[in-house]
Design an enzyme around this catalytic site. Structure first.
Site, PDB file in Angstrom:
ATOM      1  CE  LYS A  80     -81.002  36.946 -56.608  1.00 29.18           C
ATOM      2  NZ  LYS A  80     -82.135  38.061 -57.226  1.00 29.18           N
ATOM      3  CB  VAL A 184     -94.822  45.515 -59.762  1.00 25.27           C
ATOM      4  CG1 VAL A 184     -94.743  46.027 -61.301  1.00 25.27           C
ATOM      5  CG2 VAL A 184     -93.563  45.327 -59.245  1.00 25.27           C
ATOM      6  CB  ALA A 185    -100.067  45.135 -60.228  1.00 19.64           C
TER       7      ALA A 185
HETATM    8  P1  NAD Z   1     -96.027  41.388 -54.569  1.00 19.09           P
HETATM    9  O1  NAD Z   1     -96.200  40.256 -53.794  1.00 19.09           O
HETATM   10  O2  NAD Z   1     -96.386  42.747 -53.987  1.00 19.09           O
HETATM   11  O3  NAD Z   1     -97.561  41.373 -55.696  1.00 19.09           O
HETATM   12  C1  NAD Z   1     -97.496  40.042 -56.381  1.00 19.09           C
HETATM   13  C2  NAD Z   1     -99.359  39.779 -56.287  1.00 19.09           C
HETATM   14  O4  NAD Z   1     -99.588  38.727 -57.212  1.00 19.09           O
HETATM   15  C3  NAD Z   1     -99.810  39.568 -54.840  1.00 19.09           C
HETATM   16  O5  NAD Z   1    -100.804  40.576 -54.548  1.00 19.09           O
HETATM   17  C4  NAD Z   1    -100.462  38.034 -54.858  1.00 19.09           C
HETATM   18  O6  NAD Z   1    -101.530  38.065 -54.041  1.00 19.09           O
HETATM   19  C5  NAD Z   1    -100.614  38.209 -56.334  1.00 19.09           C
HETATM   20  N1  NAD Z   1    -100.641  36.800 -56.864  1.00 19.09           N
HETATM   21  C6  NAD Z   1    -100.169  35.550 -56.806  1.00 19.09           C
HETATM   22  N2  NAD Z   1    -100.826  34.291 -57.161  1.00 19.09           N
HETATM   23  C7  NAD Z   1    -101.543  34.941 -57.844  1.00 19.09           C
HETATM   24  C8  NAD Z   1    -102.632  34.414 -59.216  1.00 19.09           C
HETATM   25  N3  NAD Z   1    -102.585  33.145 -59.303  1.00 19.09           N
HETATM   26  N4  NAD Z   1    -103.418  35.376 -59.950  1.00 19.09           N
HETATM   27  C9  NAD Z   1    -103.515  36.541 -59.480  1.00 19.09           C
HETATM   28  N5  NAD Z   1    -102.555  37.284 -58.643  1.00 19.09           N
HETATM   29  C10 NAD Z   1    -101.741  36.373 -57.781  1.00 19.09           C
HETATM   30  O7  NAD Z   1     -95.205  41.431 -55.765  1.00 19.09           O
HETATM   31  P2  NAD Z   1     -94.590  42.592 -56.530  1.00 19.09           P
HETATM   32  O8  NAD Z   1     -93.193  43.327 -55.757  1.00 19.09           O
HETATM   33  O9  NAD Z   1     -95.559  43.521 -57.157  1.00 19.09           O
HETATM   34  O10 NAD Z   1     -93.714  41.872 -57.560  1.00 19.09           O
HETATM   35  C11 NAD Z   1     -94.659  41.299 -58.823  1.00 19.09           C
HETATM   36  C12 NAD Z   1     -93.839  40.427 -59.785  1.00 19.09           C
HETATM   37  O11 NAD Z   1     -92.756  41.108 -60.293  1.00 19.09           O
HETATM   38  C13 NAD Z   1     -93.009  39.193 -59.072  1.00 19.09           C
HETATM   39  O12 NAD Z   1     -92.745  38.374 -59.985  1.00 19.09           O
HETATM   40  C14 NAD Z   1     -91.606  39.933 -58.623  1.00 19.09           C
HETATM   41  O13 NAD Z   1     -90.567  38.878 -58.478  1.00 19.09           O
HETATM   42  C15 NAD Z   1     -91.400  40.967 -59.972  1.00 19.09           C
HETATM   43  N6  NAD Z   1     -90.377  41.845 -59.830  1.00 19.09           N
HETATM   44  C16 NAD Z   1     -90.759  42.879 -58.859  1.00 19.09           C
HETATM   45  C17 NAD Z   1     -89.984  43.898 -58.787  1.00 19.09           C
HETATM   46  C18 NAD Z   1     -90.169  45.116 -57.512  1.00 19.09           C
HETATM   47  O14 NAD Z   1     -89.649  46.080 -57.821  1.00 19.09           O
HETATM   48  N7  NAD Z   1     -91.148  44.947 -56.739  1.00 19.09           N
HETATM   49  C19 NAD Z   1     -88.921  44.190 -59.707  1.00 19.09           C
HETATM   50  C20 NAD Z   1     -88.729  42.924 -60.613  1.00 19.09           C
HETATM   51  C21 NAD Z   1     -89.382  42.041 -60.865  1.00 19.09           C
END
Ligand code: NAD
Length: 370
Positions: A80, A184-185
Site C-alpha cells: 500500500k 457496491v450496494a
Molecule cells: P460508495 O461511496 O459508492 O457508497 C457508500 C455509500 O454509503 C454512499 O452512498 C454513502 O452515502 C453511504 N453512507 C455513508 N454513511 C452512511 C450511513 N451512516 N448510513 C447509510 N449509508 C451511508 O462506496 P462503495 O464503492 O460502494 O464502497 C462501499 C464500501 O465497500 C466501502 O466501505 C468500501 O471501502 C468497500 N469496498 C468497496 C469496493 C469497491 O469495489 N467499490 C471494494 C472493496 C471494498
C-alpha cells in the site's frame, strides 16, 4: 515507538520513503509481504496529522492486503502507499508523476492502484511514469470501476452463508437489510432482487436510494433503523466499525455479509461476540475481495467475464472459513486469517525449491551465458 520497531511489529519486508520538494511529494510505500507475488495495493492520499500516523496507516493497510490476496488465492503480495497531503488542493500532475517515478524505481515489487483520495484519472498520470499501476480506465485498457465485481463476490459469499446456515443457498424470499446505496450496494441489490429477495435499503443521501430504486423494488428505511428491521441477513456496504456493542444487540439477522471494509469495530471483541450469539459473519476482507480480483485481472489483460468468474471462488472461500470457524469454535475472522497464513507458509516453503531459474537470472546468469 521507533520507526524500525513499528516496521518490525507489523513484520514488513520493506518501507520506502519518497520525497520531492519541487513536487511537494511526501509519500510512504509499504511492502508487507511478497511471498505470493508482487505487492499490490492502492495509494491513499490523506491529510495525516503526523508522519507517524501516516506510517501506521500504511503499515496496517499493506498488511491487510497480504491477507486479502492470500485468502483470495491470488498470486499477489500485500502493499500500500500513502501520499501525505490534501487530495482536494494538493494533487496535481507533477505530484502524481513524481510518485509514479518512485513506483517505477521499485521495479515491480510494488504495484499501485487508486484508493481513498486518488482516482482512476490520477492513476493515468502515475501510468505516464510507470507500468506498475492498475485500476486505470476501461478506455485505456484498464479495469475501470471494480464495484460490479465486488458486488458479485459479496452476493456469492452471502449465498455461501445462506447454504451453511439454512441448507439452501437460495435467497428467494429472504429478508435482507442493505446498509448504503452506493456503488457496491447498487449492483448487489440487483442480484438480490433478481433472485427474489425482500430488500430493505438505506443511505444518508436520498439520490443514491433513488438510483437503486430505478432497477429494484426495496423498502426504504432511515439510516438508524437499518439495525432494527426483521431482516435475516444484514449487509453493510457503507461504513466501517458498524458491528459494535450497541448494534450487535439490535440485529435480528443470523448472517452478516457485506462489502464494507473493517466492519467489526474491534475484531478481538466483536468477533467472539458474534460467535457467541451464533451470528454468521463473513469476514469483510474475504467477501469483498472482488475488487482486488478485478484489478489483479488487469495484469493479464482485463476481461470482466473472467474477473466475475474468478470472484465466484468467494463462495468456496467463505464456506471454508465457516467450516473452520465451526469446527474449531473460533471467530470467522480468525478462521480466515488462519487460511491466509497457511497459504503464505505453504507457498513460502516451496519457493526455496531450486528450479534453475534463479541461478541463471540476473548478473550471474549473464556472466554464465558469456
Ligand atoms: P460508495 O461511496 O459508492 O457508497 C457508500 C455509500 O454509503 C454512499 O452512498 C454513502 O452515502 C453511504 N453512507 C455513508 N454513511 C452512511 C450511513 N451512516 N448510513 C447509510 N449509508 C451511508 O462506496 P462503495 O464503492 O460502494 O464502497 C462501499 C464500501 O465497500 C466501502 O466501505 C468500501 O471501502 C468497500 N469496498 C468497496 C469496493 C469497491 O469495489 N467499490 C471494494 C472493496 C471494498
Amino acid at each position: 515507538m521507533s520507526m524500525f520497531n513499528l516496521i518490525e511489529e507489523f513484520d514488513h519486508e520493506q518501507v520506502v520513503y519518497c520525497s520531492n520538494k519541487e513536487a511537494g511529494l511526501k509519500a510512504i510505500v509499504a511492502i508487507h509481504n511478497t511471498t505470493l507475488g508482487p505487492a499490490l495495493g492502492g495509494t491513499r492520499m490523506w491529510k495525516y496529522p503526523t508522519d507517524e500516523a501516516a506510517l501506521k496507516d500504511v503499515l496496517r493497510l499493506s498488511r491487510g492486503m497480504t491477507y486479502k490476496a492470500a485468502i483470495s488465492g491470488l498470486n499477489l503480495g500485500g502493499g500500500k502507499a500513502v501520499i501525505i497531503g490534501d487530495s482536494a488542493t494538493q494533487k496535481n500532475e507533477l505530484l502524481l508523476r513524481t510518485f509514479g517515478k518512485f513506483v517505477e524505481g521499485l521495479a515491480g515489487r510494488y504495484i499501485t492502484a487508486e484508493d481513498v483520495g486518488t482516482s482512476v484519472k490520477d492513476m493515468e498520470y502515475v501510468r505516464m511514469e510507470t507500468k506498475y499501476v492498475t485500476g486505470i480506465s476501461k478506455a485505456l485498457g484498464g479495469s475501470g470501476d471494480p464495484s460490479p465485481v465486488t458486488a458479485y463476490g459479496v452476493y456469492v459469499g452471502m449465498k455461501a452463508c445462506a447454504k451453511f446456515r439454512w441448507g439452501s443457498d437460495s435467497l428467494k424470499g429472504r429478508k435482507i437489510a442493505v446498509q448504503g446505496a452506493g456503488q457496491v450496494a447498487r449492483y448487489l441489490c440487483e442480484h438480490l432482487y433478481n433472485e427474489g429477495a425482500e430488500i430493505y435499503v438505506t443511505d444518508i443521501i436520498e439520490a443514491k436510494i433513488k438510483r437503486v430504486l430505478e432497477t429494484v423494488k426495496a423498502k426504504v428505511v432511515n439510516p438508524e433503523e437499518i439495525y432494527d428491521t426483521d431482516a435475516e441477513i444484514f449487509s453493510p456496504n457503507a461504513l466501517g466499525g458498524i458491528i459494535n456493542n450497541e448494534t450487535i444487540g439490535r440485529l435480528n439477522a443470523e448472517i452478516i455479509a457485506g462489502g464494507a471494509n473493517n466492519q467489526l469495530e474491534d475484531e478481538k471483541v466483536h468477533g467472539p461476540k458474534l460467535l457467541e450469539k451464533d451470528i454468521l459473519y463473513a469476514p469483510d476482507y474475504a467477501i469483498n475481495a472482488g475488487g482486488l480480483i478485478n484489478v489483479a485481472n488487469e495484469l493479464e489483460g482485463y476481461r470482466q467475464d473472467r474477473a466475475l468468474k474468478q470472484a465466484e471462488s468467494i463462495y468456496e472461500i467463505i464456506t471454508r472459513v465457516l467450516e473452520i470457524s465451526k469446527h474449531e469454535n473460533i471467530p470467522t475472522y480468525e478462521a480466515s486469517n488462519k487460511i491466509a497464513e497457511e497459504r503464505l507458509l505453504h507457498v513460502g516453503r516451496i519457493s526455496n525449491i531450486y528450479t534453475g531459474k534463479s541461478f541463471f537470472s540476473g548478473r550471474l546468469g549473464e556472466l554464465i551465458k558469456k
